[in-house]
Design a protein around this motif. Structure first.
Motif, short mmCIF file in Angstrom:
data_model
loop_
_atom_site.label_atom_id
_atom_site.label_comp_id
_atom_site.label_asym_id
_atom_site.label_seq_id
_atom_site.Cartn_x
_atom_site.Cartn_y
_atom_site.Cartn_z
N ILE A 126 0.84 -1.21 0.00
CA ILE A 126 0.00 0.00 0.00
C ILE A 126 0.87 1.26 0.00
O ILE A 126 0.62 2.20 -0.74
N TYR A 127 1.91 1.25 0.83
CA TYR A 127 2.81 2.40 0.91
C TYR A 127 3.54 2.61 -0.42
O TYR A 127 3.73 3.76 -0.86
N GLU A 128 3.97 1.52 -1.04
CA GLU A 128 4.69 1.61 -2.30
C GLU A 128 3.82 2.27 -3.37
O GLU A 128 4.29 3.10 -4.16
N THR A 129 2.54 1.92 -3.39
CA THR A 129 1.61 2.54 -4.34
C THR A 129 1.45 4.03 -4.06
O THR A 129 1.48 4.86 -4.98
N ALA A 130 1.30 4.39 -2.77
CA ALA A 130 1.17 5.79 -2.39
C ALA A 130 2.43 6.57 -2.76
O ALA A 130 2.36 7.72 -3.23
N TYR A 131 3.59 5.95 -2.58
CA TYR A 131 4.87 6.59 -2.92
C TYR A 131 4.93 6.88 -4.42
O TYR A 131 5.35 7.96 -4.84
N GLU A 132 4.52 5.92 -5.22
CA GLU A 132 4.53 6.10 -6.68
C GLU A 132 3.58 7.23 -7.09
O GLU A 132 3.91 8.05 -7.96
N LEU A 133 2.41 7.28 -6.47
CA LEU A 133 1.44 8.33 -6.79
C LEU A 133 1.99 9.71 -6.44
O LEU A 133 1.82 10.67 -7.20
N GLN A 134 2.64 9.81 -5.29
CA GLN A 134 3.23 11.10 -4.88
C GLN A 134 4.32 11.54 -5.85
O GLN A 134 4.40 12.72 -6.20
N THR A 135 5.13 10.59 -6.27
CA THR A 135 6.22 10.91 -7.19
C THR A 135 5.66 11.39 -8.53
O THR A 135 6.16 12.37 -9.11
N GLU A 136 4.62 10.73 -9.00
CA GLU A 136 4.00 11.11 -10.27
C GLU A 136 3.34 12.49 -10.19
O GLU A 136 3.26 13.19 -11.20
N GLU A 137 2.88 12.86 -9.02
CA GLU A 137 2.11 14.09 -8.86
C GLU A 137 2.97 15.33 -8.75
O GLU A 137 2.47 16.45 -8.93
N LEU A 138 4.26 15.18 -8.48
CA LEU A 138 5.11 16.34 -8.24
C LEU A 138 5.14 17.31 -9.42
O LEU A 138 4.95 18.52 -9.26
N GLU A 139 5.37 16.80 -10.62
CA GLU A 139 5.47 17.66 -11.79
C GLU A 139 4.14 18.39 -12.10
O GLU A 139 4.15 19.61 -12.34
N PRO A 140 2.99 17.68 -12.05
CA PRO A 140 1.72 18.40 -12.24
C PRO A 140 1.47 19.48 -11.19
O PRO A 140 0.91 20.53 -11.49
N VAL A 141 1.90 19.22 -9.95
CA VAL A 141 1.74 20.23 -8.89
C VAL A 141 2.56 21.47 -9.22
O VAL A 141 2.08 22.61 -9.07
N ILE A 142 3.80 21.28 -9.66
CA ILE A 142 4.65 22.41 -10.01
C ILE A 142 4.06 23.20 -11.18
O ILE A 142 4.04 24.44 -11.16
N GLU A 143 3.53 22.49 -12.17
CA GLU A 143 2.91 23.17 -13.32
C GLU A 143 1.67 23.96 -12.89
O GLU A 143 1.44 25.07 -13.39
N ASP A 144 0.91 23.40 -11.97
CA ASP A 144 -0.27 24.10 -11.47
C ASP A 144 0.12 25.36 -10.69
O ASP A 144 -0.53 26.40 -10.79
N LEU A 145 1.20 25.26 -9.91
CA LEU A 145 1.71 26.43 -9.18
C LEU A 145 2.10 27.54 -10.15
O LEU A 145 1.79 28.72 -9.93
N LYS A 146 2.79 27.17 -11.21
CA LYS A 146 3.22 28.16 -12.20
C LYS A 146 2.01 28.84 -12.85
O LYS A 146 2.01 30.05 -13.08
N LYS A 147 0.99 28.03 -13.15
CA LYS A 147 -0.22 28.56 -13.77
C LYS A 147 -0.91 29.56 -12.84
O LYS A 147 -1.32 30.64 -13.26
N LYS A 148 -1.05 29.19 -11.57
CA LYS A 148 -1.69 30.09 -10.61
C LYS A 148 -0.86 31.35 -10.40
O LYS A 148 -1.41 32.45 -10.24
N TYR A 149 0.45 31.20 -10.40
CA TYR A 149 1.31 32.37 -10.22
C TYR A 149 1.15 33.34 -11.39
O TYR A 149 1.02 34.56 -11.19
N GLN A 150 1.15 32.81 -12.60
CA GLN A 150 0.98 33.67 -13.77
C GLN A 150 -0.37 34.36 -13.75
O GLN A 150 -0.49 35.52 -14.16
N ARG A 151 -1.38 33.66 -13.28
CA ARG A 151 -2.71 34.28 -13.17
C ARG A 151 -2.69 35.42 -12.15
O ARG A 151 -3.30 36.47 -12.37
N SER A 152 -1.99 35.23 -11.05
CA SER A 152 -1.93 36.27 -10.02
C SER A 152 -1.23 37.53 -10.52
O SER A 152 -1.55 38.64 -10.07
N LEU A 153 -0.28 37.38 -11.45
CA LEU A 153 0.45 38.54 -11.98
C LEU A 153 -0.43 39.43 -12.84
O LEU A 153 -0.07 40.59 -13.14
N LYS A 154 -1.59 38.92 -13.25
CA LYS A 154 -2.52 39.71 -14.06
C LYS A 154 -3.49 40.52 -13.21
O LYS A 154 -4.30 41.27 -13.74
N THR A 155 -3.42 40.33 -11.91
CA THR A 155 -4.31 41.08 -11.01
C THR A 155 -3.62 42.35 -10.51
O THR A 155 -2.39 42.42 -10.48
#
Length: 219
Positions: A126-155
């Motif tokens: 179970i932990y191994e599966t959770a670890y894999e999911l967390q690893t896979e999610e890192l790049e999408p999280v970073i991309e989402d942060l960048k998107k939100k940051y760019q949106r904030s610069l327009k305010t």
């Protein structure tokens, strides 16, 4: 105070890339005494704290409280196994967003698989599966942060504001976006856990009803 939002954003992204999630292979294969357990957790997760120089990852009091609150099975001959460690890592990450009751609900199925053999659906798998999911999610999280940051610069892109005021308000916008994202996801998690609790309560009521019916038949 001069605000540099770009530097702040780059620093956050760099720190996310350095998050050192504990893999299954890095966990000790021997049972640990309390002091050994807290030392291991402290050494491996210190970087994830807000104030590494003072924040505590895990203390004896915390572990004892988790056991009292039925989050963690008791140690065996004062030693903690890899399964104990797995549950403690889950608790460490969950406690920042969920209540003790919610963590109990979420981890109950895992506790039921405590110390199962390797050929079963055990905590290591179970932990191994959770670890894999967390690893896979890192790049999408970073991309989402960048998107939100760019949106904030327009305010608050208003000529009536000084550059410093503009940066401060744009930082506010960025934090608002992140906070709303956390709020919605936390709300969703709580609703799902409430549904699990409601289903358990219904099952208990059914069992009580059947028991009462049997007692009446005996009378």
């Amino acid at each position: 105070m001069t605000i540099d939002n770009d530097d702040l954003m780059n620093s956050v992204i760099a720190s996310l890339g350095r998050i050192d999630v504990i893999s299954l292979d890095e966990m000790p294969n021997i049972d640990l005494y309390m002091d050994q357990l807290t030392t291991f957790m402290d050494e491996r997760l210190k970087k994830t704290t807000r104030h590494p120089e003072s924040d505590k990852i895990l203390t004896k009091t915390m572990i004892n409280n988790y056991a009292k609150n039925d989050l963690l099975p008791p140690p065996i001959r004062k030693k903690y196994s890899k399964d104990h460690l797995i549950l403690l890592i889950f608790i460490y990450y969950l406690k920042s967003i969920l209540s003790i009751n919610d963590i109990q609900t979420l981890l109950q199925p895992l506790k039921e698989r405590f110390h199962l053999s390797d050929d079963e659906l055990n905590l290591s798998r179970i932990y191994e599966t959770a670890y894999e999911l967390q690893t896979e999610e890192l790049e999408p999280v970073i991309e989402d942060l960048k998107k939100k940051y760019q949106r904030s610069l327009k305010t608050f892109d208003d000529d009536s504001l000084s550059e410093e005021e503009k940066k401060r308000m744009q930082l506010f916008s960025f934090i608002t976006l992140l906070s709303y994202d956390v709020y919605v996801k936390k709300l969703l998690i709580e609703k799902m856990l409430d549904n699990i609790t409601d289903e358990k309560d219904k099952e208990k009521d059914k069992s009580k009803g059947k028991a009462k019916g049997k007692n009446k038949d005996k009378e």
